[in-house]
Motif scaffolding. Sequence first.
Motif, PDB file in Angstrom:
ATOM      1  N   MET A   1       0.821  -1.207   0.000  1.00 31.56           N
ATOM      2  CA  MET A   1       0.000   0.000   0.000  1.00 31.56           C
ATOM      3  C   MET A   1       0.857   1.260   0.000  1.00 31.56           C
ATOM      4  SD  MET A   1      -3.005  -0.920  -0.419  1.00 31.56           S
ATOM      5  CE  MET A   1      -3.736   0.711  -0.243  1.00 31.56           C
ATOM      6  N   GLU A   2       1.960   1.219   0.765  1.00 30.18           N
ATOM      7  CA  GLU A   2       2.873   2.365   0.772  1.00 30.18           C
ATOM      8  C   GLU A   2       3.499   2.569  -0.606  1.00 30.18           C
ATOM      9  OE1 GLU A   2       5.250   2.939   4.669  1.00 30.18           O
ATOM     10  OE2 GLU A   2       4.795   0.799   4.587  1.00 30.18           O
ATOM     11  N   CYS A   3       3.849   1.459  -1.252  1.00 26.48           N
ATOM     12  CA  CYS A   3       4.437   1.538  -2.594  1.00 26.48           C
ATOM     13  C   CYS A   3       3.424   2.098  -3.605  1.00 26.48           C
ATOM     14  CB  CYS A   3       4.908   0.154  -3.048  1.00 26.48           C
ATOM     15  SG  CYS A   3       6.346  -0.459  -2.138  1.00 26.48           S
TER      16      CYS A   3
ATOM     17  N   ALA B   1       9.193   7.654  -7.368  1.00 29.49           N
ATOM     18  CA  ALA B   1       8.470   7.038  -6.255  1.00 29.49           C
ATOM     19  C   ALA B   1       9.436   6.525  -5.190  1.00 29.49           C
ATOM     20  CB  ALA B   1       7.605   5.891  -6.766  1.00 29.49           C
ATOM     21  N   GLU B   2      10.553   5.978  -5.648  1.00 29.76           N
ATOM     22  CA  GLU B   2      11.565   5.508  -4.692  1.00 29.76           C
ATOM     23  C   GLU B   2      12.123   6.676  -3.884  1.00 29.76           C
ATOM     24  OE1 GLU B   2      15.728   2.897  -4.515  1.00 29.76           O
ATOM     25  OE2 GLU B   2      14.899   3.491  -6.451  1.00 29.76           O
TER      26      GLU B   2
ATOM     27  N   ARG C   1      11.953   7.300   0.161  1.00 36.50           N
ATOM     28  CA  ARG C   1      13.147   7.529   0.987  1.00 36.50           C
ATOM     29  C   ARG C   1      12.973   8.778   1.834  1.00 36.50           C
ATOM     30  NH1 ARG C   1      18.934   6.149  -1.372  1.00 36.50           N
ATOM     31  NH2 ARG C   1      19.222   6.171   0.861  1.00 36.50           N
ATOM     32  N   ILE C   2      12.362   9.810   1.211  1.00 34.40           N
ATOM     33  CA  ILE C   2      12.101  11.039   1.966  1.00 34.40           C
ATOM     34  C   ILE C   2      11.132  10.760   3.109  1.00 34.40           C
ATOM     35  CG2 ILE C   2      11.024  13.329   1.838  1.00 34.40           C
ATOM     36  CD1 ILE C   2      12.088  13.444  -1.077  1.00 34.40           C
ATOM     37  N   LYS C   3      10.066  10.024   2.785  1.00 35.11           N
ATOM     38  CA  LYS C   3       9.060   9.712   3.801  1.00 35.11           C
ATOM     39  C   LYS C   3       9.610   8.793   4.884  1.00 35.11           C
ATOM     40  CE  LYS C   3       4.829  10.563   1.242  1.00 35.11           C
ATOM     41  NZ  LYS C   3       3.543  10.032   0.767  1.00 35.11           N
ATOM     42  N   SER C   4      10.509   7.893   4.503  1.00 35.40           N
ATOM     43  CA  SER C   4      11.084   6.991   5.507  1.00 35.40           C
ATOM     44  C   SER C   4      11.922   7.774   6.500  1.00 35.40           C
ATOM     45  CB  SER C   4      11.926   5.899   4.838  1.00 35.40           C
ATOM     46  OG  SER C   4      13.116   6.435   4.295  1.00 35.40           O
TER      47      SER C   4
END
Length: 292
Positions: free
Chosen positions: A21-23, A37-38, A42-45
Amino acid sequence: MAEITAKMVAELRELTGLGMMECKKALVEAEGDIKKAEEVMRIKSGNKASKLAGRTAAEGVVAVFISADKKTGALIEVNCETDFVAKDAGFVAFANAAAQAAAESTAADVAALADVKTASGETVEDLRKAIIAKLGENMSLRRFVRYQTAGQLAAYLHGAKIGVLVDFAGGDEGLGKDVAMHVAASKPVCVSKDQVSADLLDQERKIYTAQAAESGKPADIVAKMVEGRINKYLAEVTLLGQPFVKNPDQTVEKLLAEKKAVVNAFTMYTVGEGIEKAVVDFAAEVAAAAKV
């Protein structure tokens, strides 16, 4: 906007290791551009890692890395919030990568270690944020020690919760592992009695003197009683004075002499040692939620 297919989601999941779902959400935000998207993930992580930073991480693992020549090594404690996550293969792999980075770098502390590149080419901090994003718990590098020796190193891990790294000379690898296992079991505070702090000895001597004085015996007898207690205490807290865990009839000092070996130093870490864990009252939480 490009159609978000199951194949695209699977590909992004393979790249990031995060949930489907996150992907999918990241792909929608990036309008189907997998590379973008990657980057979004990474920013969100990173954001996720900072949001979780205030939560207590008192579980985790102790990991160790020793070079092929047994001359360089590191012991590290990496913490997370739950024992369930501590057993996750990805979390354990992160701890092992951090241990190797600690051994192979000159980082002086955990803050500096965060910027060290791991064998994969990513920094320790990059890996930390990625595993936080994947598993959803706060994680931290608590402490590490690095050894470089002219002798050799040996280690013992007890269920990943207790770890010992030993610097020794003489003997063989089997002896080193036996000593490391002994340290984990018997928990000495130092190698020999000359390493016990004077303040600690003074404190123990005062306690024993007060106890012996209550016996009403003459001062010279009291003095002998105190010294006897001090010698017993030194045998209990020093590696060399302790009975060897595999053969209690033999002290570690005698074992090392028999093997023509010496122990230069050791470090033992126990996961969560000294960290105050929050006590969660689940019943109260459920009751409070029911009132909302």
